[in-house]
Design a protein around this motif. Sequence first.
Motif, short mmCIF file in Angstrom:
data_model
loop_
_atom_site.label_atom_id
_atom_site.label_comp_id
_atom_site.label_asym_id
_atom_site.label_seq_id
_atom_site.Cartn_x
_atom_site.Cartn_y
_atom_site.Cartn_z
N THR A 280 -7.42 -9.51 5.03
CA THR A 280 -6.77 -8.90 3.98
C THR A 280 -5.39 -8.32 4.26
O THR A 280 -5.31 -7.45 5.20
CB THR A 280 -7.70 -7.79 3.18
N HIS A 282 -2.38 -5.88 4.25
CA HIS A 282 -2.32 -4.52 4.20
C HIS A 282 -3.49 -3.89 4.05
O HIS A 282 -3.75 -2.63 3.27
CB HIS A 282 -1.49 -4.01 3.12
N ALA A 283 -4.46 -4.17 4.83
CA ALA A 283 -5.93 -3.67 4.76
C ALA A 283 -5.79 -1.94 5.49
O ALA A 283 -6.47 -1.09 4.96
CB ALA A 283 -6.80 -4.54 5.61
N LEU A 286 -4.67 0.23 2.73
CA LEU A 286 -5.74 0.38 1.69
C LEU A 286 -6.55 1.34 2.12
O LEU A 286 -7.14 2.32 1.45
CB LEU A 286 -6.22 -1.05 1.26
N LEU A 290 -7.35 5.02 0.57
CA LEU A 290 -8.69 5.28 0.06
C LEU A 290 -9.25 6.58 0.54
O LEU A 290 -9.51 7.67 -0.17
CB LEU A 290 -9.63 4.22 0.43
#
Length: 308
Positions: A280, A282-283, A286, A290
């Motif tokens: 994914t 830009h994991a 993220l 979060l």
Amino acid sequence: MRTYLYCEAGFVEKSEWQPNGWINVESPDADDLRFLTQELKVPESFLNDIADVDERPRTETEDNWLLTILRIPMQSTQNGIPFTTIPIGIITNNELIISVCYHRTEVMPDFIYYSRRKGLNVKNKFDLILRLIYSSSVWFLKYLKQINNDVTAAEKALERSIRNEDLLQLMKLQKTLVYFNTSIRGNEVMIGKLKSIFQEPEYLDEELMEDVITELRQAYNTVNIYSDILTGTMDAFASIISNNVNTIMKRMTSLSIILMVPTLIASFYGMNVDIHLDHTPHAFALIVILSAGLSALAFVVFRKIKWF
């Protein structure tokens, strides 16, 4: 040091003792003690009793001598205690009136000066003892006002910042009030004993005795009032300190929980297992967003329940 005093519209100092005079001895040295014991034949046991700083107000007789011990206030620098009380002995017989104090205080010079200013006529030894008790009561009240000012200053300092030094100062002032309380009460009891000793009509001055008792009771009541106020103040600051500790602990716990949220998420995504975010884009961003969001949510919750 000894001085010879004679009542002439107030006490005036003489070069040597005269009949119906008063010998005042403060901080006696070896020569003063020799003069008292050898020339005046004062019982040595009387002087030893007066030297005891813990001696309580009382009377004692030996042959034709009468010892009356009172407690008077004085400023003190020992152990940081601002004021304390010390014994003063009035030794009398049919011819002599001798006061002995092993410390220099403000009470005796002030009493002598006051007698001159007011032109007092001290009639007899009982009259002198009563006036000394009255003078000590006045000084108790003076020092109590200073203690009240010290308590107020300590309270203001504690309102800004609670320090151990300020709390210890309040404890020392509390100890001073205990000394004052017991000494004033002891002096008050002494009046009743002296009244039973000096029963002759020429000794009794009811008006003077009433004034002395009134002044003593005022000092005693003032001590009790200040002591109650100081006790309440110390209890209040003890509660404040306990409350502050609880507040700090709540904030530290809240901060630990808020910081634990990103730590927990990082722990999950740091495991060597498939996390379905390997490919994914830009994991990492993220996950950081979060973690920050959940931490912010925890912060809002803790602010709402006033843990921050």
